[in-house]
Motif scaffolding. Structure first.
Motif, PDB file in Angstrom:
ATOM      1  N   GLN A  96       0.549  -1.101   0.019  1.00 44.76           N
ATOM      2  CA  GLN A  96       0.003  -0.150   0.239  1.00 44.76           C
ATOM      3  C   GLN A  96       0.373   0.940  -0.174  1.00 44.76           C
ATOM      4  OE1 GLN A  96      -2.885   1.996   3.174  1.00 44.76           O
ATOM      5  NE2 GLN A  96      -3.220  -0.015   2.291  1.00 44.76           N
ATOM      6  N   LYS A  97       0.682   2.107  -0.704  1.00 44.18           N
ATOM      7  CA  LYS A  97       1.410   3.127  -0.813  1.00 44.18           C
ATOM      8  C   LYS A  97       0.810   3.872   0.409  1.00 44.18           C
ATOM      9  CE  LYS A  97       1.248   3.693  -6.371  1.00 44.18           C
ATOM     10  NZ  LYS A  97       0.885   4.453  -7.042  1.00 44.18           N
ATOM     11  N   PRO A  98       2.261   4.689   0.966  1.00 44.49           N
ATOM     12  CA  PRO A  98       1.707   5.815   2.690  1.00 44.49           C
ATOM     13  C   PRO A  98       1.220   6.246   2.247  1.00 44.49           C
ATOM     14  CG  PRO A  98       4.395   5.093   1.386  1.00 44.49           C
ATOM     15  CD  PRO A  98       3.252   4.972   0.296  1.00 44.49           C
ATOM     16  N   ASP A  99       0.921   7.368   1.043  1.00 45.19           N
ATOM     17  CA  ASP A  99       0.333   8.549   1.500  1.00 45.19           C
ATOM     18  C   ASP A  99      -1.374   8.264   1.108  1.00 45.19           C
ATOM     19  OD1 ASP A  99       2.489  10.213   0.837  1.00 45.19           O
ATOM     20  OD2 ASP A  99       2.028  10.807  -1.453  1.00 45.19           O
ATOM     21  N   VAL A 100      -1.780   7.111   0.750  1.00 43.37           N
ATOM     22  CA  VAL A 100      -3.391   6.731   0.769  1.00 43.37           C
ATOM     23  C   VAL A 100      -4.352   6.574   2.285  1.00 43.37           C
ATOM     24  CG1 VAL A 100      -4.613   4.771   0.150  1.00 43.37           C
ATOM     25  CG2 VAL A 100      -2.909   5.537  -1.279  1.00 43.37           C
ATOM     26  N   ALA A 101      -3.212   6.013   3.124  1.00 40.99           N
ATOM     27  CA  ALA A 101      -4.020   6.414   4.625  1.00 40.99           C
ATOM     28  C   ALA A 101      -4.328   7.661   5.154  1.00 40.99           C
ATOM     29  CB  ALA A 101      -3.351   4.897   5.734  1.00 40.99           C
ATOM     30  N   LYS A 102      -3.555   8.610   5.035  1.00 33.27           N
ATOM     31  CA  LYS A 102      -3.673   9.710   5.490  1.00 33.27           C
ATOM     32  C   LYS A 102      -3.974  10.576   4.061  1.00 33.27           C
ATOM     33  CE  LYS A 102       1.822  10.219   6.402  1.00 33.27           C
ATOM     34  NZ  LYS A 102       3.399  11.250   6.149  1.00 33.27           N
ATOM     35  N   GLN A 103      -4.336  10.492   3.565  1.00 30.11           N
ATOM     36  CA  GLN A 103      -5.501  10.996   2.561  1.00 30.11           C
ATOM     37  C   GLN A 103      -7.343  10.745   2.406  1.00 30.11           C
ATOM     38  OE1 GLN A 103      -3.908   9.992  -1.033  1.00 30.11           O
ATOM     39  NE2 GLN A 103      -2.139  11.930  -1.260  1.00 30.11           N
ATOM     40  N   MET A 104      -6.997   9.483   3.295  1.00 27.39           N
ATOM     41  CA  MET A 104      -8.590   8.039   3.522  1.00 27.39           C
ATOM     42  C   MET A 104      -9.753   8.987   4.115  1.00 27.39           C
ATOM     43  SD  MET A 104      -9.463   4.829   4.623  1.00 27.39           S
ATOM     44  CE  MET A 104      -9.064   5.004   6.443  1.00 27.39           C
ATOM     45  N   LYS A 105      -9.110  10.535   5.000  1.00 27.82           N
ATOM     46  CA  LYS A 105     -10.472  10.235   5.676  1.00 27.82           C
ATOM     47  C   LYS A 105     -10.718  11.893   4.860  1.00 27.82           C
ATOM     48  CE  LYS A 105     -10.169   9.156  10.133  1.00 27.82           C
ATOM     49  NZ  LYS A 105      -9.302   9.719  11.859  1.00 27.82           N
ATOM     50  N   TRP A 106      -9.855  12.711   4.613  1.00 23.32           N
ATOM     51  CA  TRP A 106     -10.314  13.067   3.109  1.00 23.32           C
ATOM     52  C   TRP A 106     -10.819  13.380   2.404  1.00 23.32           C
ATOM     53  CZ3 TRP A 106      -9.358  18.362   5.222  1.00 23.32           C
ATOM     54  CH2 TRP A 106      -8.515  18.753   6.330  1.00 23.32           C
ATOM     55  N   ASP A 107     -10.689  12.080   1.572  1.00 22.61           N
ATOM     56  CA  ASP A 107     -10.897  11.585  -0.058  1.00 22.61           C
ATOM     57  C   ASP A 107     -11.972  11.720  -0.201  1.00 22.61           C
ATOM     58  OD1 ASP A 107      -8.725  12.267  -0.750  1.00 22.61           O
ATOM     59  OD2 ASP A 107      -7.879  10.588  -1.193  1.00 22.61           O
ATOM     60  N   LEU A 108     -12.437  10.986   1.125  1.00 26.80           N
ATOM     61  CA  LEU A 108     -14.209  10.069   1.280  1.00 26.80           C
ATOM     62  C   LEU A 108     -14.584  11.544   2.089  1.00 26.80           C
ATOM     63  CD1 LEU A 108     -13.623   7.070   4.134  1.00 26.80           C
ATOM     64  CD2 LEU A 108     -14.304   6.814   1.031  1.00 26.80           C
ATOM     65  N   GLY A 109     -14.632  12.715   2.887  1.00 23.52           N
ATOM     66  CA  GLY A 109     -15.215  13.374   2.915  1.00 23.52           C
ATOM     67  C   GLY A 109     -15.589  14.077   1.949  1.00 23.52           C
ATOM     68  N   ALA A 110     -14.512  14.467   0.670  1.00 24.35           N
ATOM     69  CA  ALA A 110     -14.788  14.761  -0.293  1.00 24.35           C
ATOM     70  C   ALA A 110     -15.934  13.868  -1.961  1.00 24.35           C
ATOM     71  CB  ALA A 110     -13.266  15.300  -1.312  1.00 24.35           C
TER      72      ALA A 110
END
Length: 609
Positions: A200-214
């Motif tokens: 898994q790419k490291p950035d994905v977990a950091k971005q998940m909450k923001w992305d699902l909010g978007a």
């Protein structure tokens, strides 16, 4: 004179004052601008380093949503009816650019929206169908960091996890990439064990909450501001399953569960294979499974060559191994002789596999496009093909009550038991049973018995009326019909979103090879057979279901006649180098006409992504 001198002195002082302060003012402005630029740059850098650009990505989302909303509010009017197609095209381009620019989970979100793209304007159908799960690979230094965080040691080396680990990824997708590796030999091993390591790419977990909010914001915008269509109700269900895709331990459990189901079904046990998962090398962010060599179903030339249906005498370069993220690596050595059964046998297995998932297991792989299938010589009998199913991150579980209704819906549609069909669709909070039935079967269905001539005249009249409507009136009609279709979204089983998408993908897979199998018949037979195996039936009820199954098989003879008539026509015209539409092509054409005339939806081709 003194008065004039005084005035001159005052004027001179003003001139000197302005000359002295002008540079000072510009200096202050420059300083403020520099501080602003420095502040924004620092914010951008900090966001990129510590937050994987999550805030920047979502500011881009907010901006795009605002522009789209404003564009629709100003230009989606009856007065500007003729320019509405251009409006849809602009919005589709903006959405596509947003998802591809942000990447990561946005690609998955775009694909989730694409599952319902048939409800959106045609430009959006076309753009969302191009959202492939592809992305640049992260550098090896990032891979090393993930391994040390998950295992406390590097991928290879004296104290490494694997004996060999290829630093260059063989494939890179939106949320992960795959590397080829070799396990350290154990006592008694007689051959090398190569594996596919999904990281898994490291950035994905950091971005998940923001992305699902978007994602939530985008769907809210679609429903409330832009399109006025009921689409927001799926957000929680889809978001939950996207979160699950980021947990590779869950994915490994999915793979093992599917392997158990396959092994328990005699009709599929030797025809389908699920790669073994190595638990000792699997964590939430790293998954290791055996490396399987074969030909991807997406490579139609390679498949026809493997199955002996190609006229090409040269051995083309075809993918040899497919891994967990849909890509392949070195060349595949074709067997000395083509495998038996032709492409038809492979498509038969694929349709039966998904039918078993929907009707028998209640455990449905929801990403069954060609990139997640490979074909290889069957280890039990190398003269026949075996289908390998990959990428087990997205599954939907459905209970027995739903499976019963789903099976009854299919058998009811194929035996003209329209009362059962209407009862089930109403139970699921849906109006327009004809429309839902057509979407479910991916073939046109009318739940009434009418004179063919009268019906044809009515369809022609509807088409003429529809074509005479303005763009604005066509859009208004589509919205009104869709609202009639989704009467009560609270009662609608959310799993239907993924099941209907899976059916569309299976149809597209079969269609791409010229529809060698009767998909509708195969699926219907599995639906009917599953009703005889329900767990809570009395002896009398089970006997009645067996009798119904026998009757059902007799009813399907007419469907088989239509299928084989089309196949015969294809083969005869092929002798004269002429092309003829396949059975799926004819269903697709009729389906498009039905949806356009009755609902105002211009349905695109089968799912591509």
């Amino acid at each position: 004179m003194f008065r004039n001198a005084s005035l001159l002195s005052h004027s001179s002082r003003r001139t000197l004052f302005h000359q002295g302060t002008a540079p000072s003012r510009w200096r202050k402005r420059l300083q403020r601008t520099s501080l602003l630029v420095l502040g924004l740059g620092s914010f951008y850098t900090a966001d990129r380093i510590f937050n994987a650009s999550a805030i920047t990505r979502n500011l881009r989302t907010l901006y795009t949503c605002a522009i789209i909303t404003l564009d629709y509010k100003l230009n989606f009017t009856e007065e500007k009816s003729e320019s509405i197609p251009e409006l849809h095209a602009r919005v589709a381009e903006r959405m596509y650019n947003l998802f591809t620019s942000n990447g990561g989970l946005y690609i998955k979100i775009g694909q989730a929206i694409g599952a319902n793209a048939a409800l959106l304007p045609k430009p959006m159908q076309e753009q969302f169908s191009k959202l492939f799960d592809d992305a640049p690979q992260i550098p090896y230094s990032e891979v090393l960091r993930v391994f040390k965080a998950e295992f406390g040691r590097p991928p290879c080396g004296p104290d490494g996890v694997f004996e060999i680990f290829e630093e260059k990824a063989v494939a890179s997708a939106s949320i992960a990439q795959v590397h080829r590796a070799k396990l350290r030999p154990l006592a008694g091993d007689t051959e090398d064990k190569w594996v596919a390591v999904k990281i898994q790419k490291p950035d994905v977990a950091k971005q998940m909450k923001w992305d699902l909010g978007a994602y939530r914001l985008v769907m809210y915008m679609f429903e409330k501001w832009a399109f006025d269509l009921p689409v927001y109700f799926v957000v929680d269900f889809v978001s939950d399953h996207l979160r699950r895709e980021l947990d590779f331990i869950l994915e490994s459990e999915n793979a093992k569960q599917t392997a158990k189901f396959v092994a328990s079904e005699p009709r599929l046990a030797k025809k389908v294979y699920i790669p073994r998962v190595y638990d000792e090398y699997t964590t939430k962010r790293v998954m290791t499974a055996e490396w399987i060599s074969g030909v991807r179903l997406s490579d139609r030339t390679g498949m026809r060559l493997l199955m002996g249906e190609s006229n090409d005498s040269t051995q083309a370069t075809v993918p040899s191994s497919v891994n967990l993220s849909e890509e392949t690596s070195p060349t595949f050595s074709f067997p000395a002789r083509p495998l038996k059964g032709g492409v038809r046998s492979v498509m038969q297995t694929m349709v039966e596999l998904f039918s078993a998932q929907m009707f028998s297991w209640g455990w449905v792989h929801c990403d069954g496009h060609f990139g997640n299938f490979i074909c290889r010589p069957n280890p039990h009998d190398p003269t026949v093909p075996q289908l390998v199913l990959l990428d087990h991150g997205l599954y939907v579980r459905v209970d027995e009550d739903f499976r019963r209704d789903w099976s009854l819906l299919w058998t009811g549609l194929l035996t003209a038991d329209f009362k059962s069909v209407e009862r089930i669709t109403r139970k699921w909070g849906m109006g327009l049973p004809d429309m839902f039935a057509s979407v479910a079967l991916a073939r046109p269905v009318r739940l009434t018995r009418k004179n063919r001539k009268t019906e044809a005249e009515r369809v022609t009249k509807e088409l003429e009326e529809y074509m005479n409507l303005s763009q604005y009136e066509q859009s208004a009609r589509m919205k009104a019909k869709l609202k009639q279709f989704l009467i009560d979204t609270d009662r609608m089983p959310k799993a239907l979103i993924f099941l209907l998408r899976s059916m569309r993908i299976v149809q597209g897979n079969n269609q791409s090879f010229g529809a060698p199998v009767n998909r509708v018949k195969i699926t219907g037979l599995w639906a009917s057979k599953s009703l005889t195996r329900l767990s809570n039936l009395t002896f009398g009820q089970r006997l009645r279901e067996y009798m119904n199954d026998i009757v059902f098989r007799g009813v399907l003879i007419s469907l088989d006649v239509a299928f084989w008539t089309t196949r015969l026509k294809q083969r005869v015209l092929a002798l004269f180098n002429l092309k003829s539409p396949s059975f799926e092509d004819e269903l697709e054409k009729a389906m498009r006409g039905l949806m356009r005339n009755n609902v105002g939806i211009d349905v695109g081709g089968a799912f591509k992504g």
